[in-house]
Scaffold this active site. Structure first.
Site, PDB file in Angstrom:
ATOM      1  N   LYS A 121       0.900  -1.193  -0.018  1.00  0.00           N
ATOM      2  CA  LYS A 121      -0.003   0.055   0.035  1.00  0.00           C
ATOM      3  C   LYS A 121       0.967   1.241  -0.031  1.00  0.00           C
ATOM      4  O   LYS A 121       1.722   1.449   0.991  1.00  0.00           O
ATOM      5  CB  LYS A 121      -0.922  -0.141   1.087  1.00  0.00           C
ATOM      6  CG  LYS A 121      -1.968   1.145   1.289  1.00  0.00           C
ATOM      7  CD  LYS A 121      -2.724   1.036   2.395  1.00  0.00           C
ATOM      8  CE  LYS A 121      -3.760   2.037   2.603  1.00  0.00           C
ATOM      9  NZ  LYS A 121      -4.568   1.825   3.730  1.00  0.00           N
ATOM     10  N   ASP A 227     -13.146   3.396  10.263  1.00  0.00           N
ATOM     11  CA  ASP A 227     -13.580   3.607   8.764  1.00  0.00           C
ATOM     12  C   ASP A 227     -14.203   2.126   8.349  1.00  0.00           C
ATOM     13  O   ASP A 227     -13.955   1.765   7.306  1.00  0.00           O
ATOM     14  CB  ASP A 227     -12.410   4.025   8.163  1.00  0.00           C
ATOM     15  CG  ASP A 227     -12.705   4.492   6.667  1.00  0.00           C
ATOM     16  OD1 ASP A 227     -13.814   4.756   6.579  1.00  0.00           O
ATOM     17  OD2 ASP A 227     -12.063   4.568   5.709  1.00  0.00           O
TER      18      ASP A 227
HETATM   19  N1  LIG Z   1      -4.223  -6.747   2.193  1.00  0.00           N
HETATM   20  C1  LIG Z   1      -4.955  -6.492   1.179  1.00  0.00           C
HETATM   21  N2  LIG Z   1      -5.501  -7.599   0.435  1.00  0.00           N
HETATM   22  C2  LIG Z   1      -6.202  -7.390  -0.928  1.00  0.00           C
HETATM   23  N3  LIG Z   1      -6.628  -6.312  -1.226  1.00  0.00           N
HETATM   24  C3  LIG Z   1      -6.218  -5.076  -0.621  1.00  0.00           C
HETATM   25  C4  LIG Z   1      -5.541  -5.159   0.555  1.00  0.00           C
HETATM   26  N4  LIG Z   1      -5.284  -3.995   1.039  1.00  0.00           N
HETATM   27  C5  LIG Z   1      -5.869  -3.248   0.110  1.00  0.00           C
HETATM   28  N5  LIG Z   1      -6.377  -3.999  -0.743  1.00  0.00           N
HETATM   29  C6  LIG Z   1      -7.187  -3.240  -2.010  1.00  0.00           C
HETATM   30  O1  LIG Z   1      -6.938  -2.020  -2.230  1.00  0.00           O
HETATM   31  C7  LIG Z   1      -7.679  -0.960  -1.826  1.00  0.00           C
HETATM   32  C8  LIG Z   1      -7.393   0.154  -1.216  1.00  0.00           C
HETATM   33  O2  LIG Z   1      -6.998  -0.230   0.231  1.00  0.00           O
HETATM   34  P1  LIG Z   1      -7.286   0.566   1.594  1.00  0.00           P
HETATM   35  O3  LIG Z   1      -6.333  -0.068   2.444  1.00  0.00           O
HETATM   36  O4  LIG Z   1      -8.897   0.348   1.786  1.00  0.00           O
HETATM   37  O5  LIG Z   1      -6.793   2.047   1.168  1.00  0.00           O
HETATM   38  P2  LIG Z   1      -7.620   3.305   1.306  1.00  0.00           P
HETATM   39  O6  LIG Z   1      -7.404   3.860   2.669  1.00  0.00           O
HETATM   40  O7  LIG Z   1      -7.046   4.264   0.132  1.00  0.00           O
HETATM   41  O8  LIG Z   1      -9.149   3.246   1.126  1.00  0.00           O
HETATM   42  C9  LIG Z   1      -8.904  -1.859  -1.124  1.00  0.00           C
HETATM   43  O9  LIG Z   1     -10.403  -1.376  -1.158  1.00  0.00           O
HETATM   44  C10 LIG Z   1      -8.830  -3.337  -1.687  1.00  0.00           C
HETATM   45  O10 LIG Z   1      -9.508  -3.386  -2.898  1.00  0.00           O
HETATM   46 MG   LIG Z   2     -10.218   1.812   2.067  1.00  0.00          MG
END
Ligand SMILES: Nc1ncnc2c1ncn2[C@@H]1O[C@H](COP(=O)(O)OP(=O)(O)O)[C@@H](O)[C@H]1O
Ligand SMILES: [Mg+2]
Length: 294
Positions: A121, A227
């Site tokens: 991320k 959240d």
């Molecule tokens: N550990 C993970 N495994 C699978 N998909 C992930 C994971 N972390 C994030 N994602 C994907 O990336 C997207 C954005 O990540 P997220 O942590 O929700 O970020 P934000 O804070 O920008 O919303 C998620 O909605 C998901 O689709």
């Molecule tokens: Mg998110």
């Protein structure tokens, strides 16, 4: 990703120049050439040569004012520095495709040298929208010069630490693998967010499972997600879940803890009620968090 491709083209001196600018950016957005020279400890000729190179690779931005020439990193350069550090540490070896785009981040798949797949991320707050930064007010405090670099680094650290503190509870939260700068590497679940399923097999089971985990995390991990909702729960075809996106988490002794907890539970209850006709009472659920210990 472009930063990953560039990583192979850059020489270590180029990276050192980028890191010198990074150091200078703690104090001001644009870093003067003389300061870059100072932080890199290169002679001025080498400094200028390297600045020219990384500028051609489109990794730095030159300020427009004629006197006081200065440079600042762009987000591609910051990605590159984080990726390189993670590769050097052996946390990751290869970058895969983009798997998710969140409100404030880009998420890629990646692999270590044993072919374990993780999610990477990369935080992207502050450049396009400053409203997100409000959420980090408690971390930022009253500082005046607040670079996007620093905000995103804080965010990654905060999420990594939240993941670490709840990982030991052995629930469906991503195992933290590592972090550097604005990047967090964590366990990956190959699936999609709850919101994108048109239907799921056993919604009641999934709902109960999420609630019981949130309760456990509250009681034993002393943390509230902050959240929670259908966008931050990943589900795969086998019915495995992963509760992601812990940036906004708050400790359970936070003054607004109960309210934030209620809001999380309400979000979840609303989603399951509207989409799957599961009737629940958020107030009762939250009350049970305070009375029935797991
Ligand atoms: N550990 C993970 N495994 C699978 N998909 C992930 C994971 N972390 C994030 N994602 C994907 O990336 C997207 C954005 O990540 P997220 O942590 O929700 O970020 P934000 O804070 O920008 O919303 C998620 O909605 C998901 O689709
Ligand atoms: Mg998110």
């Amino acid at each position: 990703m472009e930063a990953a491709r560039l990583l192979t083209k850059l020489e270590k001196e180029d990276l050192r120049i980028l890191m010198a600018i990074e150091i200078g950016m703690k104090r001001s957005e644009f870093v003067k050439v003389n300061d870059i020279r100072f932080y890199s400890r290169y002679p001025i000729e080498e400094t200028l040569y390297r600045l020219n190179r990384v500028h051609k690779y489109d990794l730095i931005i030159r300020n427009s004012s004629k006197h006081d020439l200065g440079y600042t990193l762009n987000s591609k350069a910051y990605d590159l520095l984080a990726l390189r550090a993670l590769v050097e540490k052996g946390t990751i070896a290869q970058l895969g495709p983009l798997i998710g785009k969140g409100k404030e981040s880009d998420v890629f798949s990646c692999m270590d040298d044993k072919e374990n797949i993780f999610a990477l991320k990369l935080y992207r707050m502050g450049r396009t929208s400053f409203k997100n930064i409000k959420k980090l007010r408690d971390l930022i405090g009253e500082r005046t010069h607040m670079s996007w670099l620093y905000v995103n680094r804080l965010a990654a650290k905060k999420e990594y630490e939240a993941l670490r503190s709840i990982y030991e509870l052995n629930l469906n939260t991503p195992k933290p693998i590592g972090y550097n700068r604005h990047a967090v590497v964590m366990e990956y679940l190959r699936g999609k967010e709850l919101v994108y399923y048109s239907d799921i097999d056993d919604p009641r089971y999934i709902f109960d499972k999420i609630i019981s985990q949130i309760k456990h995390i509250y009681q034993k991990g002393n943390l509230i997600h902050g959240d929670l909702g259908e966008f931050n729960i990943v589900l795969d075809q086998q019915g495995n879940i992963l509760i992601i996106d812990w940036l906004q988490s708050v400790p359970s002794d936070h003054p607004n803890a109960r309210l934030l907890l209620l809001r999380d539970i309400q979000n979840l209850c609303n989603f399951f009620r509207k989409k799957y006709r599961i009737i629940s009472n958020p107030d009762d659920i939250v009350k049970s968090f305070f009375t029935n210990k797991t």
